[in-house]
Design a protein around this motif. Sequence first.
Motif, mmCIF file in Angstrom:
data_model
loop_
_atom_site.group_PDB
_atom_site.id
_atom_site.type_symbol
_atom_site.label_atom_id
_atom_site.label_comp_id
_atom_site.label_asym_id
_atom_site.label_seq_id
_atom_site.Cartn_x
_atom_site.Cartn_y
_atom_site.Cartn_z
ATOM 1 N N LYS A 27 8.356 -43.374 -38.534
ATOM 2 C CA LYS A 27 9.413 -42.916 -38.062
ATOM 3 C C LYS A 27 10.112 -44.092 -37.048
ATOM 4 O O LYS A 27 11.188 -43.695 -36.327
ATOM 5 C CB LYS A 27 9.318 -41.633 -37.454
ATOM 6 N N GLY A 28 9.083 -44.911 -36.670
ATOM 7 C CA GLY A 28 9.663 -45.865 -35.537
ATOM 8 C C GLY A 28 9.432 -45.425 -34.267
ATOM 9 O O GLY A 28 10.151 -45.836 -33.127
ATOM 10 N N ILE A 29 8.612 -44.469 -33.742
ATOM 11 C CA ILE A 29 8.542 -43.700 -32.703
ATOM 12 C C ILE A 29 7.150 -43.957 -32.281
ATOM 13 O O ILE A 29 6.026 -44.062 -33.005
ATOM 14 C CB ILE A 29 9.015 -42.538 -32.644
ATOM 15 N N ARG A 30 6.822 -43.877 -30.892
ATOM 16 C CA ARG A 30 5.373 -43.918 -30.605
ATOM 17 C C ARG A 30 4.656 -42.641 -30.653
ATOM 18 O O ARG A 30 5.249 -41.676 -30.683
ATOM 19 C CB ARG A 30 5.348 -44.406 -28.801
ATOM 20 N N GLU A 31 3.567 -42.833 -31.049
ATOM 21 C CA GLU A 31 2.608 -41.342 -31.315
ATOM 22 C C GLU A 31 2.455 -40.997 -30.137
ATOM 23 O O GLU A 31 2.099 -41.704 -28.931
ATOM 24 C CB GLU A 31 1.449 -41.662 -31.980
ATOM 25 N N GLU A 32 2.497 -39.627 -30.078
ATOM 26 C CA GLU A 32 2.243 -38.907 -28.668
ATOM 27 C C GLU A 32 0.930 -38.309 -28.703
ATOM 28 O O GLU A 32 0.427 -37.890 -29.728
ATOM 29 C CB GLU A 32 3.246 -37.945 -28.578
ATOM 30 N N LYS A 33 0.353 -38.114 -27.524
ATOM 31 C CA LYS A 33 -1.028 -37.448 -27.568
ATOM 32 C C LYS A 33 -0.890 -35.968 -28.199
ATOM 33 O O LYS A 33 -0.061 -35.060 -27.681
ATOM 34 C CB LYS A 33 -1.562 -37.460 -26.161
ATOM 35 N N LYS A 34 -1.802 -35.225 -29.106
ATOM 36 C CA LYS A 34 -1.541 -34.090 -29.428
ATOM 37 C C LYS A 34 -2.517 -33.149 -28.681
ATOM 38 O O LYS A 34 -3.685 -33.574 -28.153
ATOM 39 C CB LYS A 34 -2.286 -34.043 -31.090
ATOM 40 N N ILE A 52 15.821 -38.777 -39.986
ATOM 41 C CA ILE A 52 15.017 -38.750 -38.898
ATOM 42 C C ILE A 52 15.732 -38.612 -37.731
ATOM 43 O O ILE A 52 16.342 -39.316 -36.938
ATOM 44 C CB ILE A 52 14.133 -40.073 -38.958
ATOM 45 N N GLY A 53 15.587 -37.152 -37.299
ATOM 46 C CA GLY A 53 16.162 -37.112 -35.922
ATOM 47 C C GLY A 53 15.473 -37.336 -34.641
ATOM 48 O O GLY A 53 15.884 -37.532 -33.505
ATOM 49 N N GLU A 54 14.194 -37.328 -34.816
ATOM 50 C CA GLU A 54 13.138 -37.836 -33.767
ATOM 51 C C GLU A 54 13.562 -39.122 -32.948
ATOM 52 O O GLU A 54 13.458 -40.154 -33.854
ATOM 53 C CB GLU A 54 11.817 -37.686 -33.995
ATOM 54 N N GLY A 55 13.789 -39.281 -31.744
ATOM 55 C CA GLY A 55 13.793 -40.509 -30.918
ATOM 56 C C GLY A 55 15.036 -40.919 -31.097
ATOM 57 O O GLY A 55 15.525 -42.178 -30.463
ATOM 58 N N PHE A 56 16.129 -40.442 -31.906
ATOM 59 C CA PHE A 56 17.650 -40.830 -31.738
ATOM 60 C C PHE A 56 18.301 -39.718 -31.084
ATOM 61 O O PHE A 56 18.183 -38.608 -31.049
ATOM 62 C CB PHE A 56 17.880 -41.106 -33.356
ATOM 63 N N PRO A 57 19.529 -40.096 -30.325
ATOM 64 C CA PRO A 57 20.501 -39.032 -29.759
ATOM 65 C C PRO A 57 21.057 -38.218 -30.877
ATOM 66 O O PRO A 57 21.333 -38.769 -32.088
ATOM 67 C CB PRO A 57 21.613 -40.162 -29.661
ATOM 68 N N GLU A 116 13.523 -32.416 -30.628
ATOM 69 C CA GLU A 116 12.130 -32.431 -30.065
ATOM 70 C C GLU A 116 11.298 -32.929 -31.311
ATOM 71 O O GLU A 116 11.340 -32.702 -32.339
ATOM 72 C CB GLU A 116 11.721 -30.993 -29.915
ATOM 73 N N ARG A 117 10.162 -33.594 -30.696
ATOM 74 C CA ARG A 117 9.262 -34.354 -31.698
ATOM 75 C C ARG A 117 8.216 -33.706 -32.223
ATOM 76 O O ARG A 117 7.617 -32.729 -31.492
ATOM 77 C CB ARG A 117 8.732 -35.702 -31.082
ATOM 78 N N ASN A 118 7.769 -33.805 -33.329
ATOM 79 C CA ASN A 118 6.600 -33.321 -34.057
ATOM 80 C C ASN A 118 5.327 -33.899 -33.455
ATOM 81 O O ASN A 118 4.900 -35.066 -34.070
ATOM 82 C CB ASN A 118 6.553 -33.232 -35.573
ATOM 83 N N ILE A 119 4.733 -33.296 -32.550
ATOM 84 C CA ILE A 119 3.749 -34.094 -31.839
ATOM 85 C C ILE A 119 2.304 -34.135 -32.915
ATOM 86 O O ILE A 119 1.355 -34.594 -32.703
ATOM 87 C CB ILE A 119 3.197 -33.213 -30.523
ATOM 88 N N PHE A 120 2.532 -33.188 -33.971
ATOM 89 C CA PHE A 120 1.440 -33.054 -35.038
ATOM 90 C C PHE A 120 1.553 -34.006 -36.108
ATOM 91 O O PHE A 120 0.702 -33.959 -37.140
ATOM 92 C CB PHE A 120 0.899 -31.719 -35.190
ATOM 93 N N SER A 121 2.489 -34.800 -36.167
ATOM 94 C CA SER A 121 2.803 -35.562 -37.233
ATOM 95 C C SER A 121 1.803 -36.791 -37.382
ATOM 96 O O SER A 121 1.549 -37.609 -36.274
ATOM 97 C CB SER A 121 4.274 -36.214 -37.283
ATOM 98 N N ASN A 122 1.502 -37.128 -38.521
ATOM 99 C CA ASN A 122 0.758 -38.165 -39.021
ATOM 100 C C ASN A 122 1.594 -39.620 -39.314
ATOM 101 O O ASN A 122 0.984 -40.585 -39.810
ATOM 102 C CB ASN A 122 -0.210 -37.952 -40.139
ATOM 103 N N TYR A 123 2.957 -39.081 -39.279
ATOM 104 C CA TYR A 123 3.905 -40.512 -39.649
ATOM 105 C C TYR A 123 4.614 -40.951 -38.737
ATOM 106 O O TYR A 123 5.852 -41.356 -38.872
ATOM 107 C CB TYR A 123 4.525 -39.625 -40.910
#
Length: 395
Positions: free
Chosen positions: A388-395, A346-351, A377-384
């Motif tokens: 991933k231990g990251i905050r959900e962003e608005k889609k 999981i690369g999102e949210g990590f250096p 860059e995060r997948n803003i359309f992800s349901n998971y």
Amino acid sequence: DYHQQMEMLPFTMTDGQLILVVTDYVGGEVPQKHPFMVRLESQVENLEKFVVSPDLLNEETEDVSLVRNENVQCHIDFNHADLLKWPNHMSATSLTTLVEYPLDFVMERMLNIVNTGPGSIADVKTTKGTVAHAVIEGLFAPRDGKERCTADEIEARVREEFDNQVRKSIEACGAILYLPENRLEAELLKEQLQKGLGVLLTIIRENHLTVTGCEQRVTKDMGMIKTEDGWDMIGFIDMTLEDENHHPVVFDFKWTSSKSYYRDLLTANRSIQLELYRTMLSAEKRDAVERVAYFLMPESHLYSLEHFDGLHCTQLQPANNDNIVEQLKNSFFYRKKQIDSGRIEIGEGFPSSMVDYVNDTEAASLFPLNISDGEQERNIFSNYALFKGIREEKK
């Protein structure tokens, strides 16, 4: 249909006992009942004897201390990876998801953990794109068994059939546009389509092209997955054409409000869909596809890395000349090796420096991830996002 099959999937995988968990309210609203619950309630007279309704407010609870793990890793390790079943084919979308967001791929394509709730009506923007595709296919595709369709034939159809084709397409796949609050949007769509089809026809004529197909199915054995079908990659090309020397050309249509997204994909040499279509159609036609392009609506403009004549066409310059199809194949095997060994990165949210894939990209000739401010860059359309231990962003 697919939705019903997914709802009934647990029953095909049950051995011995199956416990159904239902809720009376979701977000303060009464949810739609699962079809199996509807059947049970209508056919089982003493259903209440099999139902347990816990009183969550009065259940015994236990206070636990908060655990803070300061050694968070950018991967998930799991057991029994040998039980995972890989799909027998890939598409441009699924391959992109595997490479960039492997957890989303595993959840959706391998574990079938997807959102199977009642489908909501698509928003107006999405519906406009769907209707636009249908109208173009109805007016531009070859008919009566012919292999190709000329600009003159298409012009006659647009002149004589446009209104009827728009009406039929809205009835078939754009019901939301019939709502009273969307009447103006429907009228605007009709005007935008009339302009867009006129520009598209001009581009076809000025470049001496003929249309050979719409929504054309293409397959190719990319050597990634062994299948009985003889191919492991599938796609549906919005429009295939031929130039005056009978060489194949690809157009992909996008209904978008963005002024730069698809142009940026081309200039960054990250247009996965177009490059896969180029490779697949070249193999099928046994003739190199030298030109592929995005036709953006409602802007009504063609963007490509190759040259097209006319004021409605823009040729862009790529940042590099990397063979991204070969990079994607390398990335497929890289991700497959990780997952088969029981690891999902999981690369999102990590250096980005913590991510093995990023560190191995150059040496292994992998398709590079999109890195911004030192992170993927995060997948803003992800349901998971939760997993991933990251905050959900608005889609």
